[in-house]
Design an enzyme around this catalytic site. Structure first.
Site, PDB file in Angstrom:
ATOM      1  N   GLY A 202       0.816  -1.210   0.000  1.00 38.66           N
ATOM      2  CA  GLY A 202       0.000   0.000   0.000  1.00 38.66           C
ATOM      3  C   GLY A 202       0.846   1.255   0.000  1.00 38.66           C
ATOM      4  O   GLY A 202       0.382   2.340  -0.317  1.00 38.66           O
TER       5      GLY A 202
ATOM      6  N   GLY B 212       3.186   2.036  -1.952  1.00 39.69           N
ATOM      7  CA  GLY B 212       3.492   2.567  -3.278  1.00 39.69           C
ATOM      8  C   GLY B 212       4.833   2.115  -3.834  1.00 39.69           C
ATOM      9  O   GLY B 212       5.369   2.735  -4.748  1.00 39.69           O
TER      10      GLY B 212
ATOM     11  N   THR C 263      12.186   2.417  -0.092  1.00 38.04           N
ATOM     12  CA  THR C 263      12.569   3.444  -1.065  1.00 38.04           C
ATOM     13  C   THR C 263      14.061   3.728  -0.953  1.00 38.04           C
ATOM     14  O   THR C 263      14.763   3.904  -1.943  1.00 38.04           O
ATOM     15  CB  THR C 263      11.773   4.733  -0.809  1.00 38.04           C
TER      16      THR C 263
ATOM     17  N   GLU D 180       6.902   5.456   9.392  1.00 34.77           N
ATOM     18  CA  GLU D 180       6.776   5.144  10.806  1.00 34.77           C
ATOM     19  C   GLU D 180       6.894   6.377  11.691  1.00 34.77           C
ATOM     20  O   GLU D 180       6.414   6.389  12.816  1.00 34.77           O
ATOM     21  CB  GLU D 180       7.849   4.138  11.220  1.00 34.77           C
TER      22      GLU D 180
END
Ligand SMILES: Cc1cc2nc3c(=O)[nH]c(=O)nc-3n(C[C@H](O)[C@H](O)[C@H](O)COP(=O)(O)OP(=O)(O)OC[C@H]3O[C@@H](n4cnc5c(N)ncnc54)[C@H](O)[C@@H]3O)c2cc1C
Lengths: 160, 292, 772
Positions: C478, C480, C522, C714
């Site tokens: 979720g 991305g 990422t 987070e």
């Protein structure tokens, strides 16, 4: 007891469907297991999260707690019936454009609930959106982006 | 879910017979929003569901010349919320319905199912006490009328006996100028406490002729507070407003809260007091604003 | 074209809004069977006997499986210790533990079979609270010798266990805080807070489809860690890693709850037992009984000088890990390590413990143990500031670590500007709201070490037409990932992002990646992807260099092609030049391998994730109900490759934290979880979110990831609850660190304050009277 059976005739996303079912079959299972329409999701199973939302004669129901035979002679709309071929429905497009989804599990239900909301109230205020959508839970987005998506969807739907 | 048979009835008599034919193994089935949850979990098992949604009379909202509003047991919450007739005749019902459950449960769940299930946190329970409703119940060989204050017997227990069918609920007309206040406190899915207040003008419109105070969700059954009602009745509106706190304290003293996940006895008693006071003031405020 | 810094449409959006996106429960294989689990009704009991005959005779039931049927395998799993049996063996350790599994041709038959199973239990005394677990002579949840699982560097020296303490972690710096506390001029503050058991409540409950075909195993599962699952399955079933294939379709929410092995071993055992594919889809109520967040008690003692300088801090934290350790020991030490907060603390001591109890096993949860600590130290910050007569922001600024300063001497320097984050968080002008009565604003700031060490590999295949396929094993949960990682590759190759397609993780196809967790993908998987793309680029340069007879370094790469002076070559032409035909492909490889070493977590922190947020609340002075009026959170991400996705992570994490602060708690009565469903367990809904919810993105390009990126996802969760508790303190004067801050708790606390005030007034009156 021996399972009685009955005939079910309904329209699902505009298409006529005839099936032999047991009275105990839930709409969600008929959609997912018999008709292969797995876009409708099972989550809380107690009518609070809205992931299984579909429209029966235009009204939202929790398909996880709704007997399939209730759809006799009625029109059922699921997430699969919303887009027009490759062209997304304005609500779907708004969710894409305004980040109204993350994991996607609540999304079909969110979009179907939005459809019912906008059919009923084409120009809802933010408090009206929040009140109507109260029964749909999203654990990813924090809702903000969904409210924005719905506002844009309303604008787009009004235009088209 | 275990297999069961579905019997669709078009008259009340037929439904009651269909229930009895199955000899205790049947359940009346309206929206199924409560029933199916129990059946899915295996907590209830039935061989037969007697579907009462197709009984025409049970689906009607009607009003008499005297202004009594009769609501069929199988009328959905959503219809009560949206019915223009009801918004005119008994606006409080529509107002409260907006906050009941979520729109899907309201689309499917019925007023009769709510009352017969007698879940302690019910809004409809409080409404029926507050508006002094009467329930009409059909058994195998008799039809009974039960006033709301005798209807609720305990958690998940009402005056509707095994095999009896709730036909409709009647809400008497309110006197011109009657004002209501309705406060609910919701921290969980269902409310922890509800307080409703109805103030009826007396012969002298400057006075409160009669007050009804009903609370719910705090205890096992909805309750009326006769002491608070007495304290508010026959007072001028100014006295009613000034006496809100006192009435609230009386209601709290009379209340019988039970501890559950939504709060302790002590806290719920406190909520009864706060919400009752707010409901009295809300009703008076609506009067000033000319709202029902 | 790549949408860096502006965003491109999510690659998964079309599938998700049309219902086409597939999750495990949507999959079906020919001959697939369904399974239902019979769970323990007791928190702790001996299993005296199991009767399965009636269940076996239910029409459609194929098998009724108990622990006795798990032959020829090593039936234990666990990320830290192999302490969790696939099905209970002789003893159950929490209510809801799987005891028997019924496999049948369809769900109804499986359910009917499960209802027909009879289990005879002999209940045992259970330890349900932290105090009960720590009491001398407490019942032991585990008595067996624990076997370390060996998945983590930093848990490689896992010691045994003392009583119910399954793992402890200690950190010391400078002198003993107690010695400093005793010094003149030092004021000591002590606060104890508790964080409840909360459940992830991902909308998609756990689901697994296992297909055992002789010695070949394929598992479709909803996991954040396909490779750890593969490892554990290989160990349990004695298979070579190459014979275990774990495929992960879309995951319907995870939040840490789908890290490491959960229901996969059972699904596989059932498939192996029945010789057919078995789909095991848990209900939401069962998910509540599968995993939760470690609840915690945090005691923070801090010594400060009157100017607000922190001189010493001692943090003692107990994480309650439930019946099985899962990854709890790693949470204990990873979070324990950063218990001092984002502050400079010259003299420090941290004691962190993970404790077994007879409750649902605690696992990873967004924030990884840090939100619990932030609640402790940030609520204290507010209180300290008041007691010292300082502005809390001033107190924070005085102690915040500066960019480049080290949290610990042997770890990486802090790569964030915490002061800037704080200023951004505190910067909103909410005066209009805060002038109203019963309102207050709370602020919190945090620091979290991203998991270390980590390993990620990626492969980029440049196709003959110049388009690319990315093979990487980051799971799309979720966040991305399937949008951002292709963006990184498309940027490196300078081709349009829609020319890059990323596959779903499949351990048989996509390369190793340690986990989709710790806000790392990422940044760290992103580096591996970027390096793989760069590898492709190098190869393309070589091709062009050779074709043009020049040194490859002289070839420039831009706009999806190669150039040198006037000469140009498209990628497609380069591939053709290399292979002499319209085919072939260029395969590039890239890796990120974290640095291992002898530091507290046995690896260098790859980047520091910060959290900073400010919230305004109103507290109903009578009912104690809290309404969040405004929220503003700071995402210090180095570089926002896709700002909308950053905001999505940040807002979602913040609201999730609001739930922990205000509503959520798994309630136990007599060892039973009594609110394990979404009717009774309240998560935040539409109505709980303020209309004004804002994410400020801070971009200093100070991260190690592509384009200077750092992770997000987070940070806001780590500070949300602390900010709410601080705001409630400001609104009511009540310091309440016992989450969730339910209306009833706040009401009681306010009563206490009122009672004290009345008492004080009465005493003063009395004193006044005596005096006159
Ligand atoms: C998630 C959720 C939230 C809710 N929140 C609220 C709330 O905020 N406030 C509130 O007031 N309620 C709330 N409810 C309750 C809701 O109003 C009821 O579920 C609904 O009204 C029940 O109606 P039904 O037709 O679905 O009943 P059913 O499920 O069909 O029936 C319920 C019971 O009544 C019996 N029954 C039904 N009709 C009759 C009849 N005419 N005569 C005799 N017996 C009958 C059935 O046999 C069954 O035992 C909530 C419910 C859910 C699931």
């Amino acid at each position: 007891m021996k399972a009685p059976r009955l005939e079910l005739h309904m329209r699902v996303n505009g298409r006529a469907v005839a099936l032999e079912i047991e009275p105990r079959e839930l709409l969600i299972d008929v959609l997912r297991n018999r008709l292969g329409l797995t876009g409708t999701k099972k989550s809380c199973d107690v009518e609070v999260c809205g992931a299984c939302t579909v429209l029966v004669d235009g009204k939202t129901v929790s398909s996880c707690t709704y007997l399939a035979f209730e759809c006799e002679g009625r029109d059922v709309q699921t997430i699969e019936g919303l887009a027009d071929g490759e062209t997304l429905h304005p609500i779907q497009q708004a969710f894409v454009d305004h980040q109204g989804l993350q994991c996607g599990f609540c999304t079909p239900g969110m979009i179907m609930a939005t459809k019912a909301l906008l059919d009923e109230n084409p120009d809802p205020s933010v408090p009206e959106i929040k009140a109507y959508m109260r029964g749909n839970i999203c654990r990813c987005t924090g809702y903000h982006a969904i409210v924005t998506s719905i506002q844009h969807a309303a604008r787009e739907t009004a235009r088209s | 879910m275990r297999p069961f048979e579905h019997v669709r009835c078009v008259s009340a008599a037929e439904a009651v017979r269909a229930w009895h034919d199955a000899g205790n193994e049947a359940a009346y089935y309206a929206g199924g929003t409560e029933l199916l949850l129990l059946m899915k979990q295996g907590l209830s098992r039935y061989e037969r569901l007697v579907d009462i949604k197709h009984i025409a009379a049970l689906g009607e909202i009607a009003s008499t010349q005297q202004g009594v509003v009769r609501i069929g047991a199988a009328v959905t919450h959503r219809r009560l919320e949206l019915s223009p007739e009801l918004q005119r005749l008994a606006p409080l019902i529509s107002r409260v319905e907006r906050d009941v459950a979520n729109v899907r449960v309201r689309n499917v769940g019925t007023i009769g199912g709510n009352l017969c299930f007698a879940e302690p946190h019910s809004d409809i329970g409080v409404l029926s006490l507050l508006l002094e409703a009467t329930m009409t119940i059909q058994g195998l060989d008799q039809v009974r009328r039960v006033p709301a204050w005798e209807f609720f017997r305990g958690p998940y227990e009402s005056a509707v006996e095994q095999g009896e069918l709730l036909l409709h609920i009647e809400f008497p007309a309110c006197r011109e100028g009657t004002r209501t206040g309705y406060q609910r406190f919701r921290h969980h899915e269902r409310p922890s406490c509800i307080a409703g207040v109805l103030l009826e003008p007396g012969e002298d419109p400057g006075n409160c002729g009669r007050a009804v105070v009903a609370i719910g969700a705090a205890g096992y059954v909805p309750q009326r507070s006769r002491s608070a009602e007495a304290a508010l009745s026959g007072r001028t509106w100014r006295e009613v407003a000034a006496g809100a706190a006192e009435a609230a304290a009386l209601t709290a003293a009379e209340s019988d809260p039970t501890e559950d996940l939504t709060g302790s006895v002590e806290y719920k008693r406190h909520l009864v007091e706060v919400l009752t006071r707010r409901a009295v003031l809300e009703a008076v405020g609506r009067m000033e604003e000319g709202q029902a | 074209m790549h949408g860096i810094g502006e965003g491109v449409p999510r690659k998964d959006a079309w599938e998700k809004v049309t219902g086409q996106a597939e999750y495990v429960s949507d999959l079906a294989l020919p001959g697939m069977l369904s399974a239902r689990i019979v769970r323990s009704p007791y928190a702790h009991a001996w299993i005296r006997g199991i009767k399965t005959d009636a269940a076996r005779s239910v029409a459609g039931v194929v098998a009724v499986v108990t622990a006795d049927d798990l032959v020829g395998i090593d039936p234990f799993y666990g990320a830290a210790f192999k302490d969790q049996p696939i099905l209970a063996m002789g003893r159950v350790r929490y209510e809801g533990e799987p005891v028997v599994a019924v496999v049948a041709s369809d769900e109804w038959a499986a359910e009917a079979g499960a209802q027909a199973v009879e289990v005879d239990y002999e209940p045992l005394p259970a330890v349900l609270s932290l105090d009960a677990a720590l009491a001398p002579g407490a019942v032991l949840v585990h008595e067996e010798q624990l076997r370390p699982a060996g998945h983590f560097h930093d848990l490689s020296d896992l010691a045994g266990r003392q009583g119910n303490i399954v793992h402890d972690f200690h950190f010391r710096r400078g002198q003993e805080p107690d010695a400093i506390f005793a010094r003149p001029g030092v004021t000591v503050f002590e606060d104890t807070v508790t964080y409840p058991m909360v459940h992830h409540a991902a909308l998609e409950p756990y689901a697994c489809l296992a297909d055992w075909q002789g010695g070949e195993l394929t598992v479709h599962t909803s996991t954040q860690t396909p490779f750890t699952v593969r490892q554990e399955l290989a160990e349990i079933f004695s298979l070579a890693l190459s014979r275990v294939r774990v495929v992960v379709p879309y995951v319907g929410g995870a939040f840490g709850g789908k890290c490491y092995t959960k229901i996969e071993p059972l699904a596989v055992a059932l498939s192996r037992h029945c010789g057919a594919p078995v789909q095991l889809c848990l209900s939401s109520a069962e998910a509540f009984r599968t995993a939760r967040k470690p609840s915690a008690r945090v005691r923070v003692r801090t010594g400060v000088r009157s100017d607000g300088t922190i001189v010493a801090r001692h943090v003692e934290v107990h994480y309650v890990l439930g019946a099985y350790a899962d990854v709890g020991p790693r949470v204990t030490q990873k979070a324990g390590y950063v218990a001092l907060g984002p502050y400079r603390v010259p003299n420090a001591r941290i004691d962190a413990y993970g404790v077994y109890t007879n409750t649902v096993p605690a696992v990873a949860f967004r924030g990884y143990g840090v939100p619990q600590l932030v609640l402790g130290y940030e609520l204290q910050t507010e209180r300290m500031a008041d007691a010292l007569g300082l502005d809390p922001q001033e107190l924070r600024r005085r102690n915040l670590l500066r960019p480049g300063e080290r949290y610990s001497p042997d770890d990486a320097p802090v790569d964030a500007n915490l002061k800037q984050d704080l200023e951004q968080a505190a910067g909103a002008d909410w005066a209009a709201v805060l002038d109203e009565p019963h309102t207050g604003r709370g602020i919190a700031i945090s620091l979290k070490s991203t998991g270390a060490p980590f390993v990620s590999h990626a492969v980029v295949r440049l196709r003959a037409d110049g388009s690319a396929t990315l093979l990487a094993s980051t799971v799309e949960i979720g966040q991305g990932a399937r949008t951002v990682l292709p963006q990184i590759v498309s940027t490196a190759l300078d081709i349009p992002v829609d020319q890059v397609r990323m596959l779903e993780p499949d351990t048989a196809v996509t390369p190793y990646d340690q986990a989709t967790s710790s806000s790392r993908s990422t940044t760290l998987s992103g580096l591996a992807c970027q390096r793989a793309a760069n590898d492709v680029k190098e190869q393309l340069r070589e091709i062009a260099g050779r074709a043009w007879g020049i040194d490859p370094t002289q070839v420039t790469v831009a706009a999806g092609g190669l150039a040198h002076g006037e000469r140009t070559m498209t990628y497609a032409e380069a591939v053709r030049a290399k292979f002499g035909m319209n085919g072939g492909e260029i395969v590039g490889k890239g890796s990120y391998v974290g640095e291992v070493g002898d530091m507290p977590l046995k690896g260098i922190t790859p980047f520091w994730e910060t959290g900073a947020a400010s919230v305004a609340v109103r507290v109903d002075p009578e009912t104690g109900e809290v309404t969040v009026l405004k929220a503003r959170s700071v995402a210090d991400v180095g570089k926002a490759i896709h700002p909308d996705l950053v905001r999505g992570q940040d807002e979602g994490g913040l609201v999730m934290g609001f739930g922990h602060a205000l509503y959520e708690e798994m309630a136990y009565a007599d060892g039973q979880l009594v609110n394990g469903n979404l009717i009774d367990y309240r998560v935040p809904g539409f109505g709980d979110v303020p209309d004004s919810l804002e994410t400020v993105i801070v971009e200093n390009q100070d991260g190690p990831g592509p384009m200077g990126a750092k992770g997000v996802g987070e940070g806001s969760t780590t500070v949300a609850a602390a900010a709410i508790a601080a705001a409630v303190y400001r609104a009511t004067g009540v310091v309440l660190g016992d989450l969730p801050l339910t209306p009833e708790k706040i009401w009681r606390a306010m009563l206490g304050v009122k009672a004290r005030e009345t008492l004080r007034e009465a005493v003063q009156e009395e004193v006044g009277r005596i005096g006159s």
